[in-house]
Design a protein around this motif. Structure first.
Motif, mmCIF file in Angstrom:
data_model
loop_
_atom_site.group_PDB
_atom_site.id
_atom_site.type_symbol
_atom_site.label_atom_id
_atom_site.label_comp_id
_atom_site.label_asym_id
_atom_site.label_seq_id
_atom_site.Cartn_x
_atom_site.Cartn_y
_atom_site.Cartn_z
ATOM 1 N N VAL A 1 0.865 -1.177 0.000
ATOM 2 C CA VAL A 1 0.000 0.000 0.000
ATOM 3 C C VAL A 1 0.901 1.228 0.000
ATOM 4 O O VAL A 1 1.483 1.585 1.024
ATOM 5 C CB VAL A 1 -0.939 0.016 1.230
ATOM 6 C CG1 VAL A 1 -1.805 1.276 1.199
ATOM 7 C CG2 VAL A 1 -1.812 -1.224 1.254
ATOM 8 N N THR B 1 2.007 4.996 0.143
ATOM 9 C CA THR B 1 1.444 6.068 0.949
ATOM 10 C C THR B 1 2.362 7.289 0.936
ATOM 11 O O THR B 1 3.496 7.224 0.446
ATOM 12 C CB THR B 1 1.223 5.571 2.399
ATOM 13 O OG1 THR B 1 0.465 6.526 3.131
ATOM 14 C CG2 THR B 1 2.549 5.339 3.116
ATOM 15 N N ALA C 1 2.862 7.844 -2.763
ATOM 16 C CA ALA C 1 1.553 8.082 -3.374
ATOM 17 C C ALA C 1 1.516 9.444 -4.061
ATOM 18 O O ALA C 1 0.923 9.593 -5.138
ATOM 19 C CB ALA C 1 0.459 7.987 -2.320
ATOM 20 N N TYR D 1 -4.588 0.227 8.261
ATOM 21 C CA TYR D 1 -5.412 0.381 7.065
ATOM 22 C C TYR D 1 -6.849 0.813 7.368
ATOM 23 O O TYR D 1 -7.627 1.046 6.441
ATOM 24 C CB TYR D 1 -5.471 -0.951 6.303
ATOM 25 C CG TYR D 1 -4.138 -1.597 6.056
ATOM 26 C CD1 TYR D 1 -3.125 -0.922 5.385
ATOM 27 C CD2 TYR D 1 -3.885 -2.896 6.501
ATOM 28 C CE1 TYR D 1 -1.901 -1.533 5.154
ATOM 29 C CE2 TYR D 1 -2.659 -3.507 6.274
ATOM 30 C CZ TYR D 1 -1.660 -2.818 5.599
ATOM 31 O OH TYR D 1 -0.458 -3.411 5.368
ATOM 32 N N VAL E 1 -8.066 3.745 -0.588
ATOM 33 C CA VAL E 1 -7.014 3.271 -1.486
ATOM 34 C C VAL E 1 -7.604 2.892 -2.839
ATOM 35 O O VAL E 1 -8.806 2.644 -2.977
ATOM 36 C CB VAL E 1 -6.263 2.060 -0.887
ATOM 37 C CG1 VAL E 1 -5.518 2.460 0.372
ATOM 38 C CG2 VAL E 1 -7.221 0.907 -0.614
ATOM 39 N N LEU F 1 -1.653 -1.334 -4.110
ATOM 40 C CA LEU F 1 -2.644 -0.322 -3.772
ATOM 41 C C LEU F 1 -1.921 0.984 -3.499
ATOM 42 O O LEU F 1 -0.761 1.002 -3.069
ATOM 43 C CB LEU F 1 -3.445 -0.736 -2.535
ATOM 44 C CG LEU F 1 -4.319 -1.980 -2.663
ATOM 45 C CD1 LEU F 1 -4.890 -2.361 -1.307
ATOM 46 C CD2 LEU F 1 -5.442 -1.758 -3.671
ATOM 47 N N THR G 1 -2.777 5.028 -1.830
ATOM 48 C CA THR G 1 -3.773 5.898 -1.214
ATOM 49 C C THR G 1 -4.311 6.867 -2.260
ATOM 50 O O THR G 1 -3.581 7.346 -3.121
ATOM 51 C CB THR G 1 -3.184 6.681 -0.035
ATOM 52 O OG1 THR G 1 -1.994 7.374 -0.454
ATOM 53 C CG2 THR G 1 -2.841 5.755 1.121
ATOM 54 N N SER G 2 -5.599 7.141 -2.187
ATOM 55 C CA SER G 2 -6.260 8.012 -3.156
ATOM 56 C C SER G 2 -5.699 9.432 -3.059
ATOM 57 O O SER G 2 -5.035 9.786 -2.074
ATOM 58 C CB SER G 2 -7.760 8.051 -2.885
ATOM 59 O OG SER G 2 -8.013 8.737 -1.661
ATOM 60 N N THR H 1 -4.073 10.865 0.256
ATOM 61 C CA THR H 1 -2.675 11.271 0.221
ATOM 62 C C THR H 1 -2.504 12.700 0.711
ATOM 63 O O THR H 1 -1.609 12.996 1.515
ATOM 64 C CB THR H 1 -2.119 11.127 -1.210
ATOM 65 O OG1 THR H 1 -2.293 9.779 -1.659
ATOM 66 C CG2 THR H 1 -0.649 11.492 -1.259
#
Length: 325
Positions: A76, A78, A82, A121, A126, A133, A135-136, A140
């Protein structure tokens, strides 16, 4: 939303034997030592000339993709990793390690080019990315705002909301508020202050930084991206417009004179003359025009002196040496 998914430049990997077959480790080391190749991760190299031509954001994105592609288990991405994927720029240095989230009970650690952050999480927004994955954009920007200085948080949030981005804004205020509402976290008050101050109208990180300093130095709140009709030049947008004082403020970045994309076929000299003509035309229709460059943002006293020297009033005294926000 547009996430970067491809390397900005070609990457040569030792395991692929792209230098020689078999790989000559001594030759490869000499290429790094003489500066013709740059090691971006263990066993991965890029030509130095191409690496140096990239922006800092693109360099970090190159590292992120390279590290992610060699990681066996899904990660993921981040924070800065990200941000590089989403094209959220910054004014400070980018980290050397790729940041990923791990369960909160695990304990953070760094290895193999990765910084593992034990943030968990729960409630994290995400999206899928290259088998991993990320983070959106909203998540972010929230994550960065929760840990950074106010200025850096505003820059991240402004970048995420920027309405004139190619392809449109990455996110909006409604989505940001929605993502934040489902999270209980340290730094919540700081994030909320950043969100309230953020805007979709800042066209660059330096405009966002300027906007924070204008407020912190006690100057009036400006109108952003005010359009003026100029004879022979048509409509032009200005960075800041202090309506009550008939006063324009603009950050004068060097990119417009040096970046081939912004030059659009013109020479740096032609761009400089065009910018001078634009400034002269603006001065003929407003009372004052103030311009500043990056040094005035690194030392807020210089920006204070420029604006007060051009007649814009401040409610605060000149800041102390070393003041930062």
């Amino acid at each position: 939303m547009q996430a970067a998914t491809e390397h900005p430049i070609a990457v040569h990997r030792r395991r692929e034997h792209e230098y020689e077959s078999p790989v000559n480790d001594r030759r490869l080391q000499r290429l790094v030592e003489d500066g013709s190749q740059v090691r971006i991760a263990a066993g991965s190299y890029v030509p130095a000339a191409e690496w140096n031509a990239l922006t800092p954001l693109q360099r970090h994105l190159t590292r992120v993709i390279e590290i992610a592609d060699r990681t066996r288990s899904p990660q993921v991405l981040t924070h800065a990793a990200a941000a590089a994927v989403w094209g959220l720029d910054r004014i400070g240095p980018w980290p050397d390690l790729v940041e990923v989230r791990i369960p909160s009970a695990s304990g953070g650690r760094s290895s193999g080019g990765i910084r593992r952050r034990a943030l968990g999480y729960d409630g994290v927004d995400v999206l899928p990315w290259r088998g991993h994955l990320v983070t959106s954009p909203a998540q972010t920007a929230i994550d960065l705002a929760a840990e950074a200085r106010f200025t850096d948080g505003v820059i991240a949030m402004d970048q995420a909301r920027w309405s004139r981005r190619d392809g449109g804004a990455l996110t909006d205020r409604i989505r940001i508020d929605d993502v934040l509402s489902g999270q209980f976290r340290r730094g919540l008050g700081r994030v909320q202050r950043v969100i309230e101050f953020s805007t979709e109208l800042s066209d660059s990180v330096r405009e966002s930084q300027s906007r924070v300093l204008i407020e912190r130095l006690g100057f009036p709140v400006p109108v952003l991206q005010r359009t003026f009709r100029l004879p022979a030049l048509g409509d032009v947008r200005t960075d800041f417009w202090f309506d009550d004082f008939d006063h324009i403020g603009e950050f004068d970045g060097t990119g417009k004179y040096l970046d081939p994309t912004l030059l659009a076929g013109r020479s740096p000299g032609e761009a400089l003359l065009a910018e001078k003509d634009r400034g002269d035309a603006l001065r003929r229709i407003v009372r004052r025009v103030s311009r500043w460059r990056t040094p005035a943002l690194r030392d807020p006293r210089l920006l204070y002196d420029i604006l007060t020297g051009d007649g814009l009033p401040s409610r605060l005294p000149r800041p102390r040496v070393g003041a930062q926000w």
